[in-house]
Design an enzyme around this catalytic site. Structure first.
Site, PDB file in Angstrom:
ATOM      1  N   GLY A 107       0.790  -1.229   0.000  1.00  0.00           N
ATOM      2  CA  GLY A 107       0.000   0.000   0.000  1.00  0.00           C
ATOM      3  C   GLY A 107       0.821   1.277   0.000  1.00  0.00           C
ATOM      4  O   GLY A 107       1.992   1.294  -0.365  1.00  0.00           O
ATOM      5  N   SER A 158      -6.385   5.454   1.806  1.00  0.00           N
ATOM      6  CA  SER A 158      -6.702   6.850   1.531  1.00  0.00           C
ATOM      7  C   SER A 158      -5.794   7.399   0.456  1.00  0.00           C
ATOM      8  O   SER A 158      -4.809   6.770   0.078  1.00  0.00           O
ATOM      9  CB  SER A 158      -6.532   7.676   2.812  1.00  0.00           C
ATOM     10  OG  SER A 158      -5.181   7.647   3.231  1.00  0.00           O
ATOM     11  N   GLY A 164       1.811  19.807   8.215  1.00  0.00           N
ATOM     12  CA  GLY A 164       1.594  18.670   9.114  1.00  0.00           C
ATOM     13  C   GLY A 164       2.797  17.743   9.070  1.00  0.00           C
ATOM     14  O   GLY A 164       3.875  18.117   8.593  1.00  0.00           O
ATOM     15  N   ILE A 165       2.606  16.514   9.537  1.00  0.00           N
ATOM     16  CA  ILE A 165       3.718  15.572   9.640  1.00  0.00           C
ATOM     17  C   ILE A 165       4.366  15.292   8.286  1.00  0.00           C
ATOM     18  O   ILE A 165       5.585  15.335   8.138  1.00  0.00           O
ATOM     19  CB  ILE A 165       3.236  14.275  10.329  1.00  0.00           C
ATOM     20  CG1 ILE A 165       2.910  14.596  11.799  1.00  0.00           C
ATOM     21  CG2 ILE A 165       4.296  13.184  10.255  1.00  0.00           C
ATOM     22  CD1 ILE A 165       2.258  13.489  12.574  1.00  0.00           C
ATOM     23  N   GLY A 179       4.278  17.135   5.529  1.00  0.00           N
ATOM     24  CA  GLY A 179       4.911  18.350   5.030  1.00  0.00           C
ATOM     25  C   GLY A 179       6.281  18.618   5.636  1.00  0.00           C
ATOM     26  O   GLY A 179       7.243  18.917   4.925  1.00  0.00           O
ATOM     27  N   GLU A 189       8.309  16.498   7.144  1.00  0.00           N
ATOM     28  CA  GLU A 189       9.288  15.472   6.793  1.00  0.00           C
ATOM     29  C   GLU A 189       9.893  15.757   5.418  1.00  0.00           C
ATOM     30  O   GLU A 189      11.106  15.670   5.228  1.00  0.00           O
ATOM     31  CB  GLU A 189       8.652  14.072   6.847  1.00  0.00           C
ATOM     32  CG  GLU A 189       8.383  13.596   8.274  1.00  0.00           C
ATOM     33  CD  GLU A 189       7.933  12.149   8.382  1.00  0.00           C
ATOM     34  OE1 GLU A 189       7.830  11.669   9.520  1.00  0.00           O
ATOM     35  OE2 GLU A 189       7.681  11.486   7.340  1.00  0.00           O
ATOM     36  N   GLY A 221      -3.437  16.720   3.832  1.00  0.00           N
ATOM     37  CA  GLY A 221      -4.267  15.676   4.441  1.00  0.00           C
ATOM     38  C   GLY A 221      -4.646  14.606   3.436  1.00  0.00           C
ATOM     39  O   GLY A 221      -4.278  14.682   2.255  1.00  0.00           O
ATOM     40  N   ASP A 244      -7.037   3.465   7.124  1.00  0.00           N
ATOM     41  CA  ASP A 244      -7.377   4.866   6.887  1.00  0.00           C
ATOM     42  C   ASP A 244      -8.866   5.090   6.592  1.00  0.00           C
ATOM     43  O   ASP A 244      -9.397   6.167   6.833  1.00  0.00           O
ATOM     44  CB  ASP A 244      -6.553   5.439   5.720  1.00  0.00           C
ATOM     45  CG  ASP A 244      -5.102   5.683   6.108  1.00  0.00           C
ATOM     46  OD1 ASP A 244      -4.743   5.372   7.261  1.00  0.00           O
ATOM     47  OD2 ASP A 244      -4.332   6.178   5.269  1.00  0.00           O
ATOM     48  N   HIS A 281      23.192   4.382  31.639  1.00  0.00           N
ATOM     49  CA  HIS A 281      23.800   5.713  31.513  1.00  0.00           C
ATOM     50  C   HIS A 281      25.081   5.584  30.690  1.00  0.00           C
ATOM     51  O   HIS A 281      25.818   4.630  30.887  1.00  0.00           O
ATOM     52  CB  HIS A 281      24.147   6.253  32.907  1.00  0.00           C
ATOM     53  CG  HIS A 281      24.924   7.532  32.874  1.00  0.00           C
ATOM     54  ND1 HIS A 281      24.323   8.750  32.652  1.00  0.00           N
ATOM     55  CD2 HIS A 281      26.261   7.767  32.999  1.00  0.00           C
ATOM     56  CE1 HIS A 281      25.262   9.698  32.674  1.00  0.00           C
ATOM     57  NE2 HIS A 281      26.445   9.124  32.874  1.00  0.00           N
TER      58      HIS A 281
END
Length: 460
Positions: free
Chosen positions: A39, A143, A180-181, A183, A185, A269, A307, A439
């Protein structure tokens, strides 16, 4: 006509996972996929973008290394070689899915499927028609990127995430519509390739779905990379002038600006693909398919996942929904649990979060306390020269139950698994603060946040 117990329409992260689960539960399964297995996520989404973001990270580190006393010659990049590596990664993963289909004896029909009322699916395999029948159907058609009705936006003169991975030349400039996410990236990828990038975002901040402080840190970092960010701004029109695109913008104050660019990328979107089952009269939830906690639609024997159902539009959520849909289609009774869904943004710095934000906790009227630990005091972050980030912990004051965590910084997309596991097992801040953390690690910041939440913080 061949009959199956379960037919899955769509071979993305919801569909192919559902097919495998149904086959493992002993059902005869068919999977219909119009394009490539995997997909959007595998072929035009998460996987190609993460591959190129890795390249961007390396380019950035080479530049950064100068100040550490490591000098290289001028960096040259070959887009064709980078794209070839991306294609190899995709091919390897696609082959893996094909192998799983064969292993599960799942019949894969490569063609566009249309679902009819009586459990019949007509598949068009390049003009070659075939029909199958199924007792249960799982819809997982995913989508597609939204193309907003901006005047003057002409077909072929802009890219979406579906087409951008096919470019053969690095553009001279890029305007990204939508911060958004997806864009942000792409902004990181192109900025690392030396492209002047401008992001136009309607909301008052980039990545509006994430913690506002996280958005702020990211915005600062993007600006340091030379990316221009126009927030509270919308694109009103687009026109062409020679080989240039003119992007007309207007901000909230009514100030107008025309951006001249060689390439436009739309990332505003995604909307669900519903055409494959338009003849089914399914109850909808806005533009998405309405389902219950068993992923069942309003029609008996029809399930939906991914989606299409419009929860988080994330691959790992799609897969979780696909598993539930398949279990129930195969006669089990299993409900979906959205309580712990990690969300990742693979920019530099990375952002990762799980559970509630402060705003959500406030809305729910929960009494909570929040602690934010800056990575400026984290030894590992300092050795990495990545000290801009932070770790934020939200927990309820009654039981010390962890409600949400937001992180910004190196490797946080991997680190988010720890608080997710705590939340899944209903762990408390006490348990987190008494667990020994290695650590120096960036993960220690989570331990520090817990200790500080309890008032036992050693540092600062």
């Amino acid at each position: 006509m061949k009959t199956y117990e379960v037919a899955v329409v769509g071979g993305g992260p919801a569909g192919y996972v559902a097919a495998i689960r149904a086959a493992k539960l002993g059902r005869t399964v068919a999977l219909v996929e119009a394009r490539e297995l995997g997909g959007t996520c595998l072929n035009r989404g998460c996987i190609p973008s993460k591959t190129l973001l890795r390249h961007a990270e390396v380019i950035e580190n080479i530049k950064k290394a100068k100040s550490w006393g490591i000098e290289t010659g001028p960096v040259t990049v070959s887009l064709s070689k980078m794209m070839k590596r991306k294609d190899e990664v995709i091919q390897k993963l696609r082959t893996g899915i094909t192998f799983l289909m064969e292993q599960g004896k799942i019949d894969v029909l490569n063609g566009y499927g249309e679902v009819a009322m009586d459990g019949v699916i007509r598949v068009d395999q390049n003009g070659n028609q075939q029909a199958i029948k199924a007792d249960k159907i799982i819809l997982a058609t995913g989508s597609k990127p939204i193309v907003p009705p901006i005047p003057g936006l002409r077909e072929g003169y802009f890219h979406t995430s579906d087409t951008i991975f096919n470019i053969t030349e690095i553009p001279a400039s890029l305007v990204i519509v939508g911060g958004g996410i997806i864009g942000v990236e792409f902004a990181c990828i192109f900025a690392a390739l030396g492209v002047p990038v401008t992001i136009v975002e309607m909301s008052d901040r980039i990545v509006p779905s994430e913690d506002p402080q996280a958005a702020k840190v990211l915005a600062k970092s993007l600006k340091n990379k030379g990316i221009a960010i126009l927030t509270s701004t919308k694109v009103t029109a687009v026109d062409q002038e020679g080989s240039k695109e003119l992007v007309h913008t207007e901000n909230q104050k009514g100030q107008k600006e025309i951006l001249q660019t060689e390439m436009i990328l739309l990332s505003v979107g995604r909307s669900p693909n519903t055409s494959a089952f338009s003849s089914l009269d399914l109850a909808m939830n806005g533009s998405f398919v309405k389902v219950d906690e068993y992923m069942a639609t309003s029609l008996p024997n029809v399930y939906a996942a991914g989606d299409l159902v419009g929860n988080w539009l994330l691959a790992h959520v799609a897969s979780a929904e696909g598993l539930i849909a398949a279990s129930n289609a195969a006669g089990q009774k299993e409900a979906i649990d959205y309580h712990v869904v990690p969300r990742c943004v693979y920019t530099s710095p990375e952002i990762a979060s799980v559970g509630m934000t402060e705003e959500e906790a406030e809305k729910k009227g929960i009494s909570f306390k929040v602690v934010k630990v800056d990575h400026a005091g984290n030894a590992k972050a300092l050795t990495l020269d990545e000290k801009e980030g932070f770790t934020k912990l939200i927990a309820d004051t009654t039981y010390g139950e962890i409600l949400g965590v937001s992180m910004v910084g190196p490797h946080v997309t991997e680190m988010i698994a720890e608080p997710s596991a705590y939340m899944r097992l209903e762990g408390t801040v006490d348990e987190l603060a008494s667990m020994i953390h290695a650590h120096p690690t960036v993960s220690e910041s989570l331990y520090e946040a817990a200790a500080s939440w309890l008032g036992k913080g050693v540092h600062h």
